[in-house]
Design a protein around this motif. Structure first.
Motif, mmCIF file in Angstrom:
data_model
loop_
_atom_site.group_PDB
_atom_site.id
_atom_site.type_symbol
_atom_site.label_atom_id
_atom_site.label_comp_id
_atom_site.label_asym_id
_atom_site.label_seq_id
_atom_site.Cartn_x
_atom_site.Cartn_y
_atom_site.Cartn_z
ATOM 1 N N ARG A 253 0.840 -1.194 0.000
ATOM 2 C CA ARG A 253 0.000 0.000 0.000
ATOM 3 C C ARG A 253 0.874 1.243 0.000
ATOM 4 N NH1 ARG A 253 -5.347 -0.471 1.067
ATOM 5 N NH2 ARG A 253 -6.097 -2.570 1.594
ATOM 6 N N ALA A 254 0.568 2.169 -0.890
ATOM 7 C CA ALA A 254 1.311 3.423 -0.980
ATOM 8 C C ALA A 254 0.697 4.461 -0.052
ATOM 9 C CB ALA A 254 1.306 3.936 -2.415
ATOM 10 N N PHE A 255 1.441 5.536 0.183
ATOM 11 C CA PHE A 255 0.973 6.586 1.077
ATOM 12 C C PHE A 255 -0.242 7.322 0.503
ATOM 13 C CE2 PHE A 255 5.625 6.291 1.894
ATOM 14 C CZ PHE A 255 5.524 5.742 3.164
ATOM 15 N N ASN A 256 -0.373 7.319 -0.820
ATOM 16 C CA ASN A 256 -1.507 8.011 -1.439
ATOM 17 C C ASN A 256 -2.731 7.120 -1.582
ATOM 18 O OD1 ASN A 256 -0.760 6.286 -3.461
ATOM 19 N ND2 ASN A 256 -0.349 7.859 -5.008
ATOM 20 N N GLY A 257 -2.657 5.919 -0.972
ATOM 21 C CA GLY A 257 -3.805 5.010 -1.018
ATOM 22 C C GLY A 257 -3.726 3.970 -2.113
ATOM 23 N N GLY A 258 -2.698 4.064 -2.971
ATOM 24 C CA GLY A 258 -2.542 3.077 -4.035
ATOM 25 C C GLY A 258 -2.255 1.702 -3.476
ATOM 26 N N PHE B 196 2.146 4.492 -8.662
ATOM 27 C CA PHE B 196 0.802 4.664 -8.094
ATOM 28 C C PHE B 196 0.180 5.981 -8.553
ATOM 29 C CE2 PHE B 196 2.659 1.742 -4.870
ATOM 30 C CZ PHE B 196 1.751 0.708 -5.017
ATOM 31 N N ASP B 197 1.032 6.888 -9.074
ATOM 32 C CA ASP B 197 0.511 8.161 -9.578
ATOM 33 C C ASP B 197 0.151 8.099 -11.051
ATOM 34 O OD1 ASP B 197 3.007 7.885 -10.628
ATOM 35 O OD2 ASP B 197 3.839 9.747 -9.811
#
Length: 652
Positions: free
Chosen positions: A213-218, A261-262
């Motif tokens: 899980r990424a910090f941006n919710g990905g 993730f972006d």
């Protein structure tokens, strides 16, 4: 007697079994691991990897690639003590560095049937700067003895996801079990290469959902891979092979695509079409290949005015070969400058052969550069472009519908020949107008060694005569390189190699150090073996092979000679009526399976002379491992013929 013998045999079998009861299922050291003292499957092994384990994954907390390593090794004898010296290679650059943590190492021994453990002290772990991009972590397991078991583990941490940890299943000692697990997030796509051709015991793939899980919710799912091998033999290097990296059983990863993730997508592995375009624009390759060269300032009027295309190409080749010196650098993609080469008269592989390319091109000859990987460098990947795997550049010239491969870096090469190190199967021919493609690289003609020996036996039991030797191909190249730098040293080496002859009147009949042939003659006085009225003569005054190059019980990788080979030996002995032949060698004809090689040995007795013919022929360049036992026996027969063939001559 039989009743007493049976239980003894049974007892011996039980003891032998008890000697080898290794725990290859996990990293834990068992009593039997320490007590076992042999490895019957490979009696030559000095050490044995009992258990080998690796597990790579992306850490959820710091997003670094972590690899846990566990290893258990049995030291069988003193020659295996070096396996207690451990080195961990760590990569670093301006963006980050790999680290090794949680190093735990223990040595296990038996003392009066009790297990004694000796742990590695942290102060005995050393860090050493290796080069600009590598640091070494070194330690040696303590209290090593014959029969010790060493166990160690550590965790690697890497910020370089482009360099996903590969795993070697095979090395220079045998392994009972080796397992590697890899967890790869779905936003990283790799080309996965299983190298070496050995059968996997385990090869499974599964998906773990939402593993990262990424910090941006990905969120990313992970591919979970498990590879395992068991009973892996030691890899022992032997003659007639290319780089061992071609055959060591292992898994490697090449980053193909990264999806952030972006939403950003980076393509790391390119197509050959893209690579061709990049190479065409590259300052060290493409732009150098179109550099204008002042041919009138460099080449003589005789070369410029030559109307025969082949002769002109040969003259241009000889000019570059004679006037520019290779500086021993293989850096084909760095610091390539035709201008600097012309000025300094010295340069790397690319600069010399690109100058050759440009001069031939200006002469109106169809030329193209070829990228290749040398024999010691390993095979270049064909499935997708990996430019870093190439370390050499040669030139292909097409003249009168015939192609020639050229390399002007070696002053002893004939026109149309390339160094032996370049005979690595294939290369990539660059064509920026159309498209690049793979070509096979294999000499068109076989290389040969030919000896013609004639001796005369006089009434005083003296033998003298002449040797005529002719080499072609790579054998001729080797002879030229040995002869022309120092003629006296060359002759002395022949004399030292064959102590039973005295050489005189040595002459080289071929012309120059780039002649495609090397022809020599010399007179000899031969010292025979006399016993009473009998003379024992081995007709093989010159030998092709003094010993069998193949000594392994089993070879799991191909036999690669590099080129097809033919050896031809004729011998004639003239004698007068004072002698008679009592015994001569037996004729022999032997073929390798599928017509891949042949031995012919025959002799003829006529009037007052005896003549022998011995021919060895290899019709293939590369032999697959299943031919190894046949080749081994083939060479045994060659050595036996040369060593044990005797002519028994009796004086009347």
């Amino acid at each position: 007697m039989k009743k007493n013998l049976t239980p003894l045999i049974a007892l011996f079998s039980l003891l032998s079994f008890a000697q080898e009861n290794y725990n290859s299922e996990n990293h834990n050291v068992s009593f039997d691991d320490i007590k076992s003292s042999t490895f019957a499957k490979d009696s030559t092994a000095n050490a044995l990897v009992i258990y080998d384990f690796g597990n790579s994954y992306v850490d959820q907390d710091d997003f670094k690639l972590k690899t846990e390593v566990k290893r258990k090794v049995k030291i069988l004898n003193r020659e295996g003590f070096d396996k207690a010296n451990i080195t961990i290679y760590l990569y670093n650059n301006s963006k980050g560095a790999e680290t090794a943590k949680n190093i735990i190492a223990t040595t296990y021994n038996l003392n009066d049937n009790n297990i004694v453990t000796t742990k590695l002290d942290r102060k005995d772990i050393f860090e050493e700067k290796y080069d600009e991009n590598h640091t070494l972590i070194k330690f040696t397991l303590p209290n090593i003895k014959e029969g010790s078991v060493i166990s160690y583990s550590y965790t690697l941490s890497s910020p370089f996801m482009f360099n996903y940890k590969g795993w070697s299943f095979q090395e220079d000692i045998p392994k009972l079990y080796s397992e590697y697990r890899a967890s790869i997030p779905g936003n990283y796509e790799y080309n996965i290469k299983l190298i070496g051709g050995r059968k996997l015991k385990t090869n499974t793939t599964a998906v773990e959902k939402e593993c990262l899980r990424a910090f941006n919710g990905g969120v990313a799912h992970c591919g979970k891979y498990i590879y395992a091998m068991q009973n892996i033999p030691a890899f022992i290097e032997e003659d007639h092979m290319t780089s061992k990296s071609n055959y060591l059983a292992r898994v490697e990863y090449e980053l193909k695509i990264f999806r952030g993730f972006d939403g950003i997508v980076d393509n790391y592995t390119k197509t050959w079409e893209t690579v061709d375009d990049e190479l065409r624009k590259d300052a060290n390759i493409g732009k150098q290949l179109v550099k204008s060269v002042d041919t009138e300032a460099l080449l003589s009027n005789d070369i410029l005015s030559e109307v025969d295309t082949l002769r002109k190409a040969e003259s241009v080749y000889n000019y570059v070969q004679e006037n520019y010196t290779w500086n021993d650098e293989y850096r084909i993609f760095h610091e390539v400058s035709v201008k600097d080469l012309i000025k300094n008269k010295s340069g790397n592989i690319s600069s010399i052969n690109i100058l050759l390319h440009n001069l031939l091109q200006d002469a109106g000859i169809d030329v193209k550069p070829i990228l290749l990987s040398t024999r010691n460098n390993g095979f270049a990947t064909k499935i997708f472009p990996v430019i870093s795997e190439f370390n050499y550049l040669i030139v292909q010239a097409t003249i009168n519908d015939k192609t020639y491969l050229l390399d002007a870096t070696d002053k002893y090469l004939s026109f149309g020949d390339i160094p032996f190190k370049c005979l690595n199967g294939y290369g990539r021919i660059l064509d920026f107008k159309k498209e690049s493609n793979w070509i096979d690289i294999e000499p068109e003609k076989a290389s040969t060694i030919q000896y013609k020996v004639e001796l005369n036996l006089d009434t005083k039991e003296n033998m003298s005569g002449n040797v005529y030797a002719k080499n072609t191909g790579y054998h001729a190249l080797n002879s030229r390189k040995a002869y022309y730098p120092n003629r006296d040293v060359y002759i002395n080496k022949i004399q030292d190699k064959y102590p039973n002859i005295e050489i005189s009147n040595h002459k080289v009949l071929s012309e120059g150090k780039t002649s495609p042939e090397f022809i020599e003659t010399y007179d000899i006085e031969y010292e025979d073996n006399v016993s009473g009225n009998n003379i024992y003569l081995n007709p093989f005054i010159m030998k092709f092979f003094n010993e069998n190059p193949f000594k392994l019980q089993e070879r799991t990788y191909p036999i690669d000679f590099g080129y097809k080979d033919t050896y031809y030996y004729t011998f004639k002995l003239n004698f007068d009526d004072a002698y008679t032949i009592l015994e001569k060698p037996k004729d022999l004809a032997l073929n390798l399976p599928d017509g891949k090689g042949q031995i012919i040995f025959s002799n003829t007795l006529a009037n007052n002379s005896i003549s022998l013919i011995f021919r060895i022929k290899f019709n293939e360049v590369v032999f697959e491992p299943e031919y190894y036992p046949y080749l081994k026996e083939f060479f045994n027969k060659i050595v036996d013929i040369q060593t044990n063939s005797l002519i028994l001559i009796k004086k009347k």
